[in-house]
Scaffold this active site. Sequence first.
Site, PDB file in Angstrom:
ATOM      1  N   CYS A  68       0.648  -1.135   0.011  1.00 51.17           N
ATOM      2  CA  CYS A  68       0.053  -0.033  -0.044  1.00 51.17           C
ATOM      3  C   CYS A  68       0.886   1.046   0.188  1.00 51.17           C
ATOM      4  CB  CYS A  68      -0.763  -0.064   1.112  1.00 51.17           C
ATOM      5  SG  CYS A  68      -1.804   1.432   1.387  1.00 51.17           S
ATOM      6  N   CYS A  71       1.204   5.110   4.639  1.00 57.11           N
ATOM      7  CA  CYS A  71       2.005   4.673   5.909  1.00 57.11           C
ATOM      8  C   CYS A  71       3.504   4.268   5.585  1.00 57.11           C
ATOM      9  CB  CYS A  71       1.235   3.472   6.424  1.00 57.11           C
ATOM     10  SG  CYS A  71      -0.179   3.713   7.108  1.00 57.11           S
ATOM     11  N   CYS A 146      -7.239  -1.160   7.813  1.00 55.14           N
ATOM     12  CA  CYS A 146      -6.446   0.287   7.882  1.00 55.14           C
ATOM     13  C   CYS A 146      -6.195   0.552   9.138  1.00 55.14           C
ATOM     14  CB  CYS A 146      -7.324   1.139   6.767  1.00 55.14           C
ATOM     15  SG  CYS A 146      -6.329   2.641   6.686  1.00 55.14           S
ATOM     16  N   GLN A 251     -11.142  18.486   8.444  1.00 50.27           N
ATOM     17  CA  GLN A 251      -9.840  18.209   8.782  1.00 50.27           C
ATOM     18  C   GLN A 251     -10.073  16.454   9.099  1.00 50.27           C
ATOM     19  OE1 GLN A 251      -7.184  19.680   9.170  1.00 50.27           O
ATOM     20  NE2 GLN A 251      -7.894  21.816   9.157  1.00 50.27           N
ATOM     21  N   ASP A 346      -6.173  29.410   7.329  1.00 52.31           N
ATOM     22  CA  ASP A 346      -5.699  28.153   7.304  1.00 52.31           C
ATOM     23  C   ASP A 346      -6.148  27.581   5.820  1.00 52.31           C
ATOM     24  OD1 ASP A 346      -5.676  25.403   7.378  1.00 52.31           O
ATOM     25  OD2 ASP A 346      -7.523  24.917   8.099  1.00 52.31           O
ATOM     26  N   CYS A 372      -0.721  23.047   6.125  1.00 53.66           N
ATOM     27  CA  CYS A 372      -0.468  21.804   5.964  1.00 53.66           C
ATOM     28  C   CYS A 372       0.780  21.692   5.026  1.00 53.66           C
ATOM     29  CB  CYS A 372      -1.515  21.247   5.101  1.00 53.66           C
ATOM     30  SG  CYS A 372      -2.283  21.975   3.875  1.00 53.66           S
TER      31      CYS A 372
END
Length: 414
Positions: A68, A71, A146, A251, A346, A372
Amino acid sequence: MTETLTISRVGGQGDGIAETAAGPVFAPLTLPGETVRGEVRDGRLEAVEIVVASPDRIPPVSPHYGDCGGCSLQHWAAGPYLAWKREQVRLALAREGIDTDIEPTVASPPGTRRRLALHARRGADGRVLLGFKARKSWRLVEVTACPVADPRLVAAFPALARVAEAFLEHPKSAPTLHVTATLTGLDVDVTGVERRSGGLSRDAQMQAIEAAAAAGLARLSLAGETLVMERQPRVAFGPATVPLPPGGFLQAVPEAEAAMVERAVAAVQGAKKIADLFCGAGTFTFPLATVAPVLAADASAAGIAALKAGIGSGSGMKSITAEARDLFRRPLAPYDLRGCDAVVLDPPRAGALEQTKQITQSKAAVVVYVSCNPVTFARDARALIDAGLALERVTPVDQFLWSAHVELVGVFRR
């Protein structure tokens, strides 16, 4: 040719980096200090074998780890992993010549991500596959578990695959299901459906609606257009409850959102009026309104409509004025910000340099910048600092667990 290399550091995208005479070599899923072996092709190490593992390497918890594309840092112990995220923020600031207090990274626990973008494809056996893209590939990895996701999302995977089947009607469709866990159930917005051939047929729409009902979805929409709504998806922002628009921004992790909101609210204590820019549906607006009246602005008309619909839903808030406005094309000028002694913004990953320049000419004594992207944050921070604001502190936030992505909250004061 097989080479044996030593990883010196982890780069900004999460790959280990080995320094060689021919230049840096990127090795996925490796850690600093490890000895690794593999084939070097175009500056990347392929078929990586760990010869000597780092003491910071831990067993991954996902059955899909390594295949995947998510991660990419699940093999790293929490302490050094969070310290690395803090270091990415420090490096971005240093490139702009900025030195400030950087707090420890705020961690997000596993099993808390309430939003997922699940890709759907039809397998060779005709079965619908639901999952994420493989690393550096368009290939789909079917996901059955997940560890970062809210368990409600994972439990719905089989039902969501049945919903996805209707959107695979056209061979050129590559649907993505944007799934959000809300207070009233799962909200699903589907994108990537072929439209040039006429879009989804009436039969396919009915199939999708029936599958959504069987799955108990709160709402199913196609590229922001509602197909069926059993219950209005709602989310809580501070004391308010807001109807989330189809495909609307939210978020990803409630705990990360709470950490960012807490710092923004603390920074503006004592303000007489607050501007909340790039406000979306009111993530920060409603908590800020417990401190002072708020002027909110965002380019999304649907987001602003949702925000306005939530104004009467809670108590203990000062007045809120909201405007749909493209802050990239028409940033709020000092005149628009008159009376605002605090500004919270933001923006998306591109940052908000033009809006930041307008803020520097206003009377705002406090600016809270939620970002971000540490790189564009550092660029915009430079403009604020050059105009006389001091960057008091920065807090990194690990909203996207085990990824290279890092978010932050920066507090500026005149």
